[in-house]
Design a protein around this motif. Structure first.
Motif, PDB file in Angstrom:
ATOM      1  N   ALA A 112       2.023  -5.152 -10.817  1.00  0.00           N
ATOM      2  CA  ALA A 112       2.676  -4.468 -11.928  1.00  0.00           C
ATOM      3  C   ALA A 112       1.739  -4.205 -13.035  1.00  0.00           C
ATOM      4  N   VAL A 113       0.874  -5.293 -13.145  1.00  0.00           N
ATOM      5  CA  VAL A 113      -0.016  -5.174 -14.526  1.00  0.00           C
ATOM      6  C   VAL A 113      -1.273  -4.269 -14.013  1.00  0.00           C
ATOM      7  N   LEU A 114      -1.781  -4.345 -12.781  1.00  0.00           N
ATOM      8  CA  LEU A 114      -2.959  -3.315 -12.133  1.00  0.00           C
ATOM      9  C   LEU A 114      -2.143  -1.828 -12.450  1.00  0.00           C
ATOM     10  N   GLY A 115      -0.966  -1.722 -11.892  1.00  0.00           N
ATOM     11  CA  GLY A 115      -0.425  -0.348 -11.956  1.00  0.00           C
ATOM     12  C   GLY A 115      -0.328   0.219 -13.314  1.00  0.00           C
ATOM     13  N   SER A 116       0.092  -0.520 -14.509  1.00  0.00           N
ATOM     14  CA  SER A 116       0.124  -0.117 -15.745  1.00  0.00           C
ATOM     15  C   SER A 116      -0.964   0.192 -16.396  1.00  0.00           C
ATOM     16  N   ARG A 117      -2.002  -0.377 -15.701  1.00  0.00           N
ATOM     17  CA  ARG A 117      -3.344  -0.039 -16.356  1.00  0.00           C
ATOM     18  C   ARG A 117      -4.374   0.926 -15.507  1.00  0.00           C
ATOM     19  N   GLY A 118      -3.383   1.677 -14.400  1.00  0.00           N
ATOM     20  CA  GLY A 118      -3.960   2.777 -13.987  1.00  0.00           C
ATOM     21  C   GLY A 118      -4.524   2.550 -12.540  1.00  0.00           C
ATOM     22  N   ARG A 119      -4.577   1.381 -12.075  1.00  0.00           N
ATOM     23  CA  ARG A 119      -5.112   1.011 -11.123  1.00  0.00           C
ATOM     24  C   ARG A 119      -4.156   0.996  -9.844  1.00  0.00           C
ATOM     25  N   THR A 120      -3.607   2.184  -9.340  1.00  0.00           N
ATOM     26  CA  THR A 120      -2.457   2.591  -8.673  1.00  0.00           C
ATOM     27  C   THR A 120      -2.530   2.024  -7.456  1.00  0.00           C
ATOM     28  N   ARG A 121      -3.846   2.421  -6.773  1.00  0.00           N
ATOM     29  CA  ARG A 121      -4.128   2.073  -5.290  1.00  0.00           C
ATOM     30  C   ARG A 121      -4.213   0.609  -5.048  1.00  0.00           C
ATOM     31  N   ARG A 122      -4.760  -0.209  -5.975  1.00  0.00           N
ATOM     32  CA  ARG A 122      -4.913  -1.469  -5.803  1.00  0.00           C
ATOM     33  C   ARG A 122      -3.583  -2.013  -6.095  1.00  0.00           C
ATOM     34  N   ALA A 123      -2.791  -1.688  -6.796  1.00  0.00           N
ATOM     35  CA  ALA A 123      -1.483  -1.912  -7.053  1.00  0.00           C
ATOM     36  C   ALA A 123      -0.470  -1.978  -5.872  1.00  0.00           C
ATOM     37  N   LEU A 124      -0.867  -0.733  -5.277  1.00  0.00           N
ATOM     38  CA  LEU A 124      -0.065  -0.392  -3.997  1.00  0.00           C
ATOM     39  C   LEU A 124      -0.347  -1.413  -2.979  1.00  0.00           C
ATOM     40  N   TRP A 125      -1.610  -1.743  -2.799  1.00  0.00           N
ATOM     41  CA  TRP A 125      -2.094  -2.589  -1.853  1.00  0.00           C
ATOM     42  C   TRP A 125      -1.541  -4.108  -2.079  1.00  0.00           C
ATOM     43  N   LEU A 126      -1.433  -4.522  -3.394  1.00  0.00           N
ATOM     44  CA  LEU A 126      -0.984  -5.720  -3.606  1.00  0.00           C
ATOM     45  C   LEU A 126       0.398  -5.893  -3.775  1.00  0.00           C
ATOM     46  N   LEU A 127       1.284  -4.904  -3.941  1.00  0.00           N
ATOM     47  CA  LEU A 127       2.837  -4.668  -3.595  1.00  0.00           C
ATOM     48  C   LEU A 127       2.946  -4.857  -2.072  1.00  0.00           C
ATOM     49  N   ILE A 128       2.151  -4.433  -1.200  1.00  0.00           N
ATOM     50  CA  ILE A 128       2.222  -4.535   0.189  1.00  0.00           C
ATOM     51  C   ILE A 128       2.313  -5.967   0.344  1.00  0.00           C
ATOM     52  N   ALA A 129       0.988  -6.342   0.003  1.00  0.00           N
ATOM     53  CA  ALA A 129       0.705  -8.023   0.334  1.00  0.00           C
ATOM     54  C   ALA A 129       1.760  -8.853  -0.233  1.00  0.00           C
ATOM     55  N   GLY A 130       2.363  -8.583  -1.285  1.00  0.00           N
ATOM     56  CA  GLY A 130       3.228  -9.620  -1.876  1.00  0.00           C
ATOM     57  C   GLY A 130       4.428  -9.577  -1.012  1.00  0.00           C
ATOM     58  N   LEU A 131       4.799  -8.267  -0.678  1.00  0.00           N
ATOM     59  CA  LEU A 131       6.056  -8.047   0.218  1.00  0.00           C
ATOM     60  C   LEU A 131       5.864  -8.723   1.679  1.00  0.00           C
ATOM     61  N   MET A 132       4.803  -8.882   2.120  1.00  0.00           N
ATOM     62  CA  MET A 132       4.375  -9.615   3.247  1.00  0.00           C
ATOM     63  C   MET A 132       4.295 -11.092   3.248  1.00  0.00           C
ATOM     64  N   VAL A 133       3.893 -11.582   2.037  1.00  0.00           N
ATOM     65  CA  VAL A 133       4.157 -12.991   1.758  1.00  0.00           C
ATOM     66  C   VAL A 133       5.714 -13.290   1.720  1.00  0.00           C
ATOM     67  N   MET A 134       6.132 -12.355   1.107  1.00  0.00           N
ATOM     68  CA  MET A 134       7.860 -13.008   0.858  1.00  0.00           C
ATOM     69  C   MET A 134       8.377 -12.715   2.280  1.00  0.00           C
ATOM     70  N   ALA A 135       8.091 -11.862   3.097  1.00  0.00           N
ATOM     71  CA  ALA A 135       8.478 -11.818   4.585  1.00  0.00           C
ATOM     72  C   ALA A 135       8.049 -12.960   5.422  1.00  0.00           C
ATOM     73  N   LEU A 136       6.802 -13.564   5.149  1.00  0.00           N
ATOM     74  CA  LEU A 136       6.402 -14.479   5.907  1.00  0.00           C
ATOM     75  C   LEU A 136       7.359 -15.778   5.265  1.00  0.00           C
ATOM     76  N   GLY A 137       7.645 -16.080   4.111  1.00  0.00           N
ATOM     77  CA  GLY A 137       8.555 -17.153   3.494  1.00  0.00           C
ATOM     78  C   GLY A 137       9.743 -16.974   4.359  1.00  0.00           C
ATOM     79  N   ASP A 138      10.358 -15.725   4.298  1.00  0.00           N
ATOM     80  CA  ASP A 138      11.488 -15.832   5.084  1.00  0.00           C
ATOM     81  C   ASP A 138      11.594 -16.062   6.685  1.00  0.00           C
TER      82      ASP A 138
END
Length: 141
Positions: A112-138
């Protein structure tokens, strides 16, 4: 010819230093009128006008919207991950489960911080990684 971009042409095909380069369209091809707009032609092509794309945005509203979406999505996913971590922490779940949700939420906060600063591609990949970590926790549950 090998097809490599950095390969050099054969010495027999190089023009002589005093020889002017030939027009690839041929000597009989009509030359463009001096008032033609060469920037309007795509890739220097002849006879085709380049229509302005609807993707071009002179005021930057697409970039602003992308930043807003990346920051908003990161914020929503981080709140969801923190809520899931707190719910799992209060229940009988093993310790890695809330830790994975909290870790995924932290990655989404960074997105979210990177996305607000204009780094939207990196933010997208970090969102995917964060969701994958949450899914792994599940999966630990």
């Amino acid at each position: 010819m090998s097809g490599r971009a950095d390969s050099d042409t054969h010495p027999d095909t190089r023009p002589e230093p005093d020889e002017a380069p030939r027009d690839p369209a041929g000597p009989d091809a009509p030359s463009p009128a001096p008032d033609d707009d060469q920037d309007a032609l795509p890739h220097g092509g002849a006879g085709q006008r380049h229509e302005p794309d609807e993707d071009t945005d002179p005021d930057g509203s697409r970039a602003r919207r992308a930043r807003f979406v990346a920051a908003g999505t990161g914020a929503v996913l981080s709140v969801a991950g923190l809520a899931a971590a707190l719910l799992r922490l209060a229940g009988p779940a093993p310790a890695p489960v809330p830790a994975a949700y909290a870790g995924g939420a932290a990655v989404c906060v960074l997105a979210a911080v990177l996305g607000s600063r204009g780094r939207t591609r990196r933010a997208l990949w970090l969102l995917i990684a964060g969701l994958m970590v949450m899914a792994l926790g599940d999966q630990f549950d």
